[in-house]
Design a protein around this motif. Sequence first.
Motif, PDB file in Angstrom:
ATOM      1  N   VAL A  46       0.854  -1.189   0.000  1.00 13.67           N
ATOM      2  CA  VAL A  46       0.000   0.000   0.000  1.00 13.67           C
ATOM      3  C   VAL A  46       0.884   1.231   0.000  1.00 13.67           C
ATOM      4  CG1 VAL A  46      -0.213  -0.064   2.527  1.00 13.67           C
ATOM      5  CG2 VAL A  46      -1.881   1.196   1.198  1.00 13.67           C
ATOM      6  N   GLU A  47       0.493   2.252  -0.743  1.00  9.12           N
ATOM      7  CA  GLU A  47       1.221   3.507  -0.769  1.00  9.12           C
ATOM      8  C   GLU A  47       0.257   4.651  -1.066  1.00  9.12           C
ATOM      9  OE1 GLU A  47       3.518   4.281  -4.674  1.00  9.12           O
ATOM     10  OE2 GLU A  47       3.582   2.089  -4.436  1.00  9.12           O
ATOM     11  N   VAL A  48       0.727   5.865  -0.829  1.00  8.81           N
ATOM     12  CA  VAL A  48      -0.078   7.060  -1.068  1.00  8.81           C
ATOM     13  C   VAL A  48       0.592   7.891  -2.156  1.00  8.81           C
ATOM     14  CG1 VAL A  48      -1.087   9.135  -0.049  1.00  8.81           C
ATOM     15  CG2 VAL A  48      -0.834   7.069   1.337  1.00  8.81           C
TER      16      VAL A  48
ATOM     17  N   VAL B 204       0.368   5.170   6.415  1.00  9.93           N
ATOM     18  CA  VAL B 204       1.130   4.273   5.550  1.00  9.93           C
ATOM     19  C   VAL B 204       2.622   4.352   5.834  1.00  9.93           C
ATOM     20  CG1 VAL B 204       1.744   3.761   3.156  1.00  9.93           C
ATOM     21  CG2 VAL B 204      -0.620   4.300   3.754  1.00  9.93           C
ATOM     22  N   GLY B 205       3.131   5.567   6.081  1.00 12.36           N
ATOM     23  CA  GLY B 205       4.551   5.720   6.348  1.00 12.36           C
ATOM     24  C   GLY B 205       5.397   5.545   5.102  1.00 12.36           C
ATOM     25  N   ASP B 206       6.693   5.406   5.301  1.00  8.31           N
ATOM     26  CA  ASP B 206       7.647   5.248   4.199  1.00  8.31           C
ATOM     27  C   ASP B 206       7.545   3.830   3.652  1.00  8.31           C
ATOM     28  OD1 ASP B 206       9.697   5.329   2.431  1.00  8.31           O
ATOM     29  OD2 ASP B 206      11.292   5.618   3.906  1.00  8.31           O
ATOM     30  N   VAL B 207       7.276   3.696   2.365  1.00  9.77           N
ATOM     31  CA  VAL B 207       7.044   2.367   1.801  1.00  9.77           C
ATOM     32  C   VAL B 207       8.152   1.892   0.871  1.00  9.77           C
ATOM     33  CG1 VAL B 207       4.546   2.607   1.937  1.00  9.77           C
ATOM     34  CG2 VAL B 207       5.718   3.304  -0.142  1.00  9.77           C
ATOM     35  N   GLN B 208       9.092   2.754   0.562  1.00  9.20           N
ATOM     36  CA  GLN B 208      10.135   2.354  -0.375  1.00  9.20           C
ATOM     37  C   GLN B 208      11.210   1.551   0.347  1.00  9.20           C
ATOM     38  OE1 GLN B 208       9.643   2.768  -3.562  1.00  9.20           O
ATOM     39  NE2 GLN B 208       7.731   3.819  -3.108  1.00  9.20           N
TER      40      GLN B 208
END
Length: 711
Positions: A475-477, A669-673
Amino acid sequence: MPWGNHLVSMLLLRLSAQDLLTLNSRRRMVPHLAARYQYFRGRDVSDSEREAWAESLVELAEDLVAAERGNVEMVVECAATVDEPERGEPRLIDVVLVGRHPETRLPSFQLVELKRWSTVTQVEAATAELVSVPGIKKPKKHPALQLRDTYQLFTGDQGPLRGISIECGGFAYLHNATDDSVRPLLDTLAPTGAYERVYTRDSRDLLLADLRGNFAEEGAASEAEQLLRLMNLRNTPLLDAMIRSRGEDTVFTLRGQQKRVAASVRQRAAAVLGHPDQSVALPDDGRAVFIVTGGAGTGKSAVGLQLRADFEAGGHTVKYASGSRAFNGALKEQVGYTDKEFRKRFAYFSHFVTPPEPRLDVLICDEAHRLRERTIDMYRREEKSGKQPQVDDLLDASRLTVFFLDESQSVRPKEVGTVSLIEGAARARGITPLHYRLREEWRCGGSDAYIRWVRAVLGIEAGTTEWTPDGLMHVEVADSPEELEHIIRTEAEAGATARMVAGFCWPWTEPVGKGKAARLEADVRIGGWHRPWNAKSDSFCEDGAVPPSTIWSVHPFGINQIGCVYTAQGLEWDWCGVILGDDMVRRGDRWVYRKGQWYEDSEAKVKRVKVPGSFDMKLRETTGSKEDSEEEFARCVRHAYHVLMTRASRATVLYSTDEETQDYLKACVGDVQIHGLRPTWENLPAEARVPHRPSPKRKGNDTAPGQELLF
């Protein structure tokens, strides 16, 4: 025996060693594992277990990185099977290391028991299978005995690794101990096998060498994906399974609770209906009603469609009814039914105002949360509309009725399908309904953590709103609608199934013009980004470039329009871009729900947004007090976004038109990378890039002899 909140164990975490260390550095690994543990076991994890995760998992991951095998996948706290154990709680293995063998190139697995023991003593000279551990009252088994049981579960007749060529072993790792302090575990009388190795901090160099000897520098992601499939944690998309099953006896591979529900329905049907060929018919007053509830992705449609196939193959009269035009349209288009074939097998709830004569043996009602108070169709004359509750129409239509529903997916005020409604209607006929609940998640990559996260974020139920990558769902924004569209289009062009959907926060213009030449207005407008909703029409528009609404979800050109909850419900894609509009915005620590207003654009002759909010006319039809109407409106909006955010099987991309809501989503979501963990089609291992099956187009009004469809 059911255990905790779940009948089966899946896994707590699946990440590569390097990704696990990154997750831990952000202080998110242990809270995530604890939340998953609580969900599966139904109780909080102990402080000692938290400490063990924080210490031992990190130690093992660091050793993998030191051995230059940071790519190796760590499947943490999992059971060998997703089927319910016969008794008690399933046995979990601390870690399964997954990769590819550097010499044989076969899938390579190492089963790992992690122990923080610093010293052990032998219980008695006569045995090497039990040891005493300071601080633990009862003697403990030699870790090799635990590993032997786990090895047999994974590779035995019912295990996920049965019958395939693999490299598989196991070891215990006592990173706090020395060889001398745990000498009984290394004794020549200790248990032997492919899983008997014991490493301490003295033998760390040997462990690193063995890790390099068992795992190559590449291929781990591919083998982990295969393991998830073998453990039934990666599900075949609904429509793909139906296309593939053509002419076979089985449509779906039902699992766990799904199998038990289907078996119970078939058993009861045998008592109520008998066999069509038996000489003495059973009394016609035999009736049965089943109510099957479950959240998004629990396999309700899979069970229903399999039952439909089973009953038809057994010679019974059966129909599969739904309240969703989008689901039925996608089914007809993608599976390749002719009109005649489809009408023979499928129907809408509104088709049973007049009971069939003779009565059906079986009626399967999917998405029964969409039941209406009474069947009213704008195209019917009033005398042809229903005279009684719609649920009664359905019960009158057959001798055995199966209802599948999820009350959290009711998205319109006039959708009245609930367990209590159906139970009341059945009991009024002297029928005691049988109720089953499906809890196992198969959509969203099998990530129940993602499903629960969505519900917590939307305020549907209590839970953590902090998303933690679990290796199953992403999940990402996005920072803008342009970025969201770029991601979704890129994945679609690469080979994934993908769609963009949005809350009903813009007016929806009818196609302008007539026939195929009709064009769509770009109603969804966010700054300079303008896109059309999917077509309202039942035919192609813009010279074939825009598909009808009923097949928008599966037609290749559907990527160019924005769908809503009514065209997405019941369907799934690999990637789903979800635009949250101004009908549901975050203000402080709560959600605020708003209705929109429009004005007439005199130049374009279409409606435009004047006051941001909901433009769903169905949600304005609420009745009762103002307070009740507002709560009903809020409930429907929440449920609509719950549906939209649970359509993806691999990744969800979010974007909100409201700045404060966008900030809230990013905080959740926070940092997703994380080291390329994002499951883009090009980054997926080949085993995960399963091409979706094309629709088997056919001409004519019926199936060719010998090619009958069973579902």
